[in-house]
Design an enzyme around this catalytic site. Structure first.
Site, mmCIF file in Angstrom:
data_model
loop_
_atom_site.group_PDB
_atom_site.id
_atom_site.type_symbol
_atom_site.label_atom_id
_atom_site.label_comp_id
_atom_site.label_asym_id
_atom_site.label_seq_id
_atom_site.Cartn_x
_atom_site.Cartn_y
_atom_site.Cartn_z
ATOM 1 C CE LYS A 228 25.329 -3.079 36.290
ATOM 2 N NZ LYS A 228 25.899 -2.066 35.397
ATOM 3 C CD GLN B 65 25.571 0.490 32.490
ATOM 4 O OE1 GLN B 65 25.274 0.054 33.594
ATOM 5 N NE2 GLN B 65 26.334 -0.175 31.669
ATOM 6 C CG ASP C 273 31.466 0.176 37.807
ATOM 7 O OD1 ASP C 273 31.160 -1.031 37.804
ATOM 8 O OD2 ASP C 273 30.855 1.045 37.157
#
Ligand code: NAP
Length: 287
Positions: A53, A97, A120
């Protein structure tokens, strides 16, 4: 023989658009989209995701910050870091995460992220908007699947889409994305009785179950479009999907490989969402 939906190529093309729009936003407003990634503990797979990322942010001209915290980080410490990032003006997207260590409730962490920075797309405000067909930040994997199908001009409107798997991060939002595109949607899961007639009825079959090569040719209709979300290791250590690629490839019209199908799209859509969040921060309307 099916046509391969090449996620790497589509991701690269989409990235070009992100680079162009990021530059345009910066020139117009001075705003550089910023993504903060929070990683707790030392899960090797998560470390790779976060590194990928960061590299992708760099390629797109975005600002990225990483918070690599020790395994013993408390829930309160995480929630207070998220609070700080929520009010940080150089950060437009926050990514926590998953999986988190067991002593931290992921639901609390997901809900703490400001919905406008929830790149997300996991916050209930964004999942609720998705279900109601309102603009919002859409979860990256389902959004990537939609982009992939559109790239190959695969008609979704009016088609029967079967989604196998009902997780909050893939199955459910994928079903909602397809419903919003006027597909007729069936969701199947572990408690579904008699799965085969359901999967064989699918014009588009989206599989997100985490079971290596579970879908065989008897379970798919001739000419079906198959999207394989699964990322698993088989007994020899090779990365395989939830679909038996070799078995179904003569039957499907279009098929995603693993690796190189849905996976690359997920990371690209994370950047897309970060750009979108920055555009909204700049006062732009939702596209
Ligand atoms: P998950 O949270 O474990 O959910 C799996 C879902 O599949 C559950 O709803 C489960 O049903 C259902 N299921 C499992 N085995 C089944 C079977 N044999 N028949 C029918 N349904 C079955 O998994 P996830 O997070 O959605 O991830 C699924 C897979 O996608 C994993 O391999 C993961 O690594 C991969 N993934 C890939 C990406 C990407 O970018 N490509 C992103 C996310 C996830 P119940 O609800 O009844 O238990």
């Amino acid at each position: 023989m099916s046509k391969i939906m090449d996620g790497r190529k589509v991701a690269q093309d989409t990235e070009k658009e992100i680079i162009r729009k990021t530059k345009e936003l910066k020139e117009r407003t001075g705003i550089v989209p910023g993504l903060a990634s929070i990683l707790i503990g030392n899960d090797p797979a998560s470390e790779i995701y976060v590194r990928n990322k960061r590299t992708a942010c760099g390629r797109c001209g975005m600002h990225s910050e990483e918070y690599n915290l020790p395994e013993e980080t408390t829930e309160n410490e995480l929630l207070s870091l998220i609070n700080q990032l929520n009010i940080n003006k150089s950060i437009h997207g926050i990514l926590v995460q998953l999986p988190l260590p067991l002593h931290i409730d992921p639901t609390k962490a997901i809900r703490k992220v400001s919905p406008v920075k929830d790149v997300d797309g996991f916050h209930p405000e964004n999942t609720g908007k998705l279900l109601q067909g309102e603009p919002g930040l859409v979860s990256c994997t389902p959004y990537g699947i939609e982009k992939l199908l559109d790239y190959y001009n695969i008609e979704i409107y009016g088609k029967h889409v079967v989604v196998v798997g009902r997780s909050n991060i893939v199955g459910k939002p994928a079903a909602a994305v397809m419903l919003n595109r006027d597909a007729t949607v069936t969701i199947a899961h572990l408690e579904t009785e008699n799965l085969r007639p359901i999967t064989t009825a699918a014009d588009i079959l989206i599989v997100a179950i985490g079971d290596p090569q579970f879908i065989k040719k008897e379970m798919v209709k001739d000419g079906a479009v198959i999207v394989d979300v699964g990322i698993n290791r088989n007994e020899t250590g090779k990365i395989v999907g939830d679909v038996d690629f070799e078995d179904v490839k003569e039957k499907a019209s279009y098929l995603t490989p693993v690796p190189g199908g849905v996976g690359p799209m997920t990371i690209t859509m994370l950047l897309w969402n970060t750009l979108k969040a920055a555009e909204i921060f700049a006062g732009d309307k939702y596209p």
